[in-house]
Write a protein that holds these residues in place. Structure first.
Motif, PDB file in Angstrom:
ATOM      1  N   VAL A  30       6.490  13.318  29.387  1.00  0.00           N
ATOM      2  CA  VAL A  30       4.989  13.214  29.420  1.00  0.00           C
ATOM      3  C   VAL A  30       4.361  12.228  29.903  1.00  0.00           C
ATOM      4  CG1 VAL A  30       3.677  12.894  27.015  1.00  0.00           C
ATOM      5  CG2 VAL A  30       5.041  14.760  27.183  1.00  0.00           C
ATOM      6  N   TYR A  31       5.696  10.907  29.207  1.00  0.00           N
ATOM      7  CA  TYR A  31       5.105   9.269  30.272  1.00  0.00           C
ATOM      8  C   TYR A  31       4.676   8.966  31.096  1.00  0.00           C
ATOM      9  CZ  TYR A  31       5.897   4.095  30.258  1.00  0.00           C
ATOM     10  OH  TYR A  31       6.182   3.663  30.713  1.00  0.00           O
ATOM     11  N   LEU A  32       5.384   9.977  31.841  1.00  0.00           N
ATOM     12  CA  LEU A  32       5.320   9.950  33.629  1.00  0.00           C
ATOM     13  C   LEU A  32       4.731  10.540  34.482  1.00  0.00           C
ATOM     14  CD1 LEU A  32       8.663   9.484  34.456  1.00  0.00           C
ATOM     15  CD2 LEU A  32       7.384   7.419  34.459  1.00  0.00           C
ATOM     16  N   THR A  33       3.962  11.403  33.798  1.00  0.00           N
ATOM     17  CA  THR A  33       2.533  12.881  33.932  1.00  0.00           C
ATOM     18  C   THR A  33       1.427  12.749  33.549  1.00  0.00           C
ATOM     19  OG1 THR A  33       3.238  14.502  32.633  1.00  0.00           O
ATOM     20  CG2 THR A  33       4.794  14.242  34.893  1.00  0.00           C
ATOM     21  N   GLY A  34       1.860  11.865  32.149  1.00  0.00           N
ATOM     22  CA  GLY A  34       0.534  11.463  31.393  1.00  0.00           C
ATOM     23  C   GLY A  34       0.304  13.092  30.356  1.00  0.00           C
ATOM     24  N   GLY A  35       1.024  13.742  30.143  1.00  0.00           N
ATOM     25  CA  GLY A  35       0.265  14.560  29.927  1.00  0.00           C
ATOM     26  C   GLY A  35      -0.317  15.904  30.063  1.00  0.00           C
ATOM     27  N   VAL A  36       0.129  16.304  31.166  1.00  0.00           N
ATOM     28  CA  VAL A  36      -0.441  17.440  32.294  1.00  0.00           C
ATOM     29  C   VAL A  36       0.847  18.211  30.879  1.00  0.00           C
ATOM     30  CG1 VAL A  36      -0.792  16.081  34.149  1.00  0.00           C
ATOM     31  CG2 VAL A  36       0.781  17.543  33.809  1.00  0.00           C
ATOM     32  N   HIS A  37       0.103  20.230  31.749  1.00  0.00           N
ATOM     33  CA  HIS A  37       0.595  21.040  30.637  1.00  0.00           C
ATOM     34  C   HIS A  37       0.838  21.566  31.857  1.00  0.00           C
ATOM     35  CE1 HIS A  37      -1.665  19.835  26.920  1.00  0.00           C
ATOM     36  NE2 HIS A  37      -2.454  19.412  27.543  1.00  0.00           N
ATOM     37  N   VAL A  38       2.611  21.755  32.020  1.00  0.00           N
ATOM     38  CA  VAL A  38       3.443  22.606  33.281  1.00  0.00           C
ATOM     39  C   VAL A  38       4.673  23.089  32.208  1.00  0.00           C
ATOM     40  CG1 VAL A  38       2.476  21.351  35.045  1.00  0.00           C
ATOM     41  CG2 VAL A  38       4.840  19.788  33.819  1.00  0.00           C
ATOM     42  N   THR A  39       5.066  24.378  32.235  1.00  0.00           N
ATOM     43  CA  THR A  39       5.754  24.487  31.807  1.00  0.00           C
ATOM     44  C   THR A  39       7.374  24.324  31.957  1.00  0.00           C
ATOM     45  OG1 THR A  39       5.897  26.578  32.778  1.00  0.00           O
ATOM     46  CG2 THR A  39       4.348  26.219  30.496  1.00  0.00           C
ATOM     47  N   GLY A  40       7.496  23.464  32.815  1.00  0.00           N
ATOM     48  CA  GLY A  40       9.211  23.825  33.681  1.00  0.00           C
ATOM     49  C   GLY A  40       8.470  22.860  34.871  1.00  0.00           C
ATOM     50  N   ALA A  41       9.093  22.226  35.370  1.00  0.00           N
ATOM     51  CA  ALA A  41       8.838  20.857  36.734  1.00  0.00           C
ATOM     52  C   ALA A  41      10.278  20.263  36.597  1.00  0.00           C
ATOM     53  CB  ALA A  41       7.780  20.381  36.102  1.00  0.00           C
ATOM     54  N   THR A  66      -2.760  14.646  38.110  1.00  0.00           N
ATOM     55  CA  THR A  66      -0.836  13.315  38.322  1.00  0.00           C
ATOM     56  C   THR A  66      -1.073  13.156  39.216  1.00  0.00           C
ATOM     57  OG1 THR A  66       0.966  14.626  39.108  1.00  0.00           O
ATOM     58  CG2 THR A  66       1.115  14.770  37.306  1.00  0.00           C
ATOM     59  N   GLY A  67      -2.157  13.129  40.208  1.00  0.00           N
ATOM     60  CA  GLY A  67      -1.778  12.319  40.580  1.00  0.00           C
ATOM     61  C   GLY A  67      -0.935  11.916  42.244  1.00  0.00           C
ATOM     62  N   TYR A  68       0.875  13.133  42.026  1.00  0.00           N
ATOM     63  CA  TYR A  68       1.834  13.176  42.762  1.00  0.00           C
ATOM     64  C   TYR A  68       1.529  13.903  43.919  1.00  0.00           C
ATOM     65  CZ  TYR A  68       3.367  11.035  38.281  1.00  0.00           C
ATOM     66  OH  TYR A  68       4.483   9.989  36.962  1.00  0.00           O
ATOM     67  N   ARG A  69       2.944  13.609  44.527  1.00  0.00           N
ATOM     68  CA  ARG A  69       2.827  14.681  45.502  1.00  0.00           C
ATOM     69  C   ARG A  69       3.393  15.690  45.158  1.00  0.00           C
ATOM     70  NH1 ARG A  69       8.526  14.089  49.615  1.00  0.00           N
ATOM     71  NH2 ARG A  69       7.668  16.286  50.355  1.00  0.00           N
ATOM     72  N   LEU A  70       3.056  16.867  45.549  1.00  0.00           N
ATOM     73  CA  LEU A  70       3.029  18.438  44.774  1.00  0.00           C
ATOM     74  C   LEU A  70       3.504  18.834  45.390  1.00  0.00           C
ATOM     75  CD1 LEU A  70      -0.037  18.945  42.562  1.00  0.00           C
ATOM     76  CD2 LEU A  70       1.926  17.515  42.097  1.00  0.00           C
ATOM     77  N   ILE A  71       4.609  19.991  44.803  1.00  0.00           N
ATOM     78  CA  ILE A  71       5.501  20.747  45.857  1.00  0.00           C
ATOM     79  C   ILE A  71       5.700  21.957  44.670  1.00  0.00           C
ATOM     80  CG2 ILE A  71       7.926  21.185  47.165  1.00  0.00           C
ATOM     81  CD1 ILE A  71       8.210  18.190  47.275  1.00  0.00           C
ATOM     82  N   SER A  72       5.209  23.274  45.426  1.00  0.00           N
ATOM     83  CA  SER A  72       5.112  24.488  44.563  1.00  0.00           C
ATOM     84  C   SER A  72       6.369  24.984  44.549  1.00  0.00           C
ATOM     85  CB  SER A  72       4.786  25.154  44.974  1.00  0.00           C
ATOM     86  OG  SER A  72       5.358  27.233  44.626  1.00  0.00           O
TER      87      SER A  72
END
Length: 166
Positions: A30-41, A66-72
């Motif tokens: 939560v702290y590092l993503t700002g509370g986005v809703h992901v069920t597993g990451a 999040t604004g992070y680099r995303l990889i599925s």
């Protein structure tokens, strides 16, 4: 926040933070993503680099917040690793993470583990991963020093977010 975490990681000679699990009831995520809703990451945070968030394919829009680099995870089909591992689930999971870590250039150094996951299978996977990457030290932050201290230090942006929430 980022400057504080980077400073603390350098001070403790930590190469990366690996935060794993869902965002619910997972304070580090939560702290590092700002509370986005992901069920597993899996989130990999390294000083001076853009954080990398691995996420489920159905959660790409939420992860993008999040604004992070995303990889599925879809880029790493589990069935391919299962076939490669002769249906050994533990080996397949370890091989998948080996590829993930290789692709982001995290194959050596000290990595602090954070997050909330079912421990049994994940522990076995991490143990096998440690064998695959002998120069990678997977360990815990026993005192929670890095994220605890970073949380205690508030940037102007964090203060404003707290005010909005209040």
């Amino acid at each position: 926040m980022k400057k504080d975490i980077d400073r603390l990681m350098r001070k403790n000679n930590v190469t990366a933070l690996w935060i794993s699990g869902a965002a619910n009831h997972n304070s580090a995520m939560v702290y590092l993503t700002g509370g986005v809703h992901v069920t597993g990451a899996d989130l990999f945070y390294r000083p001076g680099k853009k954080p990398v968030l691995f996420h489920g394919p159905m959660e790409r829009d939420e992860a993008a917040k999040t604004g992070y680099r995303l990889i599925s995870y879809a880029d790493y089909p589990y069935k391919d690793y299962l076939k490669q591992a002769s249906n050994d689930m533990l080996e397949a999971q370890a091989l998948r993470y080996r590829q993930i870590l290789s692709d982001i250039g995290l194959t050596s150094g000290k990595v602090y583990l954070y997050g909330m996951r079912e421990i049994g299978g994940f522990f076995a996977t991490l143990k096998r991963l440690q064998e695959l990457f002998p120069d990678l030290e997977l360990t815990g932050d026993l005192t929670g020093a890095i994220l605890l201290e970073a949380r205690a230090t508030k940037s102007a942006e964090e203060i404003e977010r707290i005010r909005e929430m209040g």
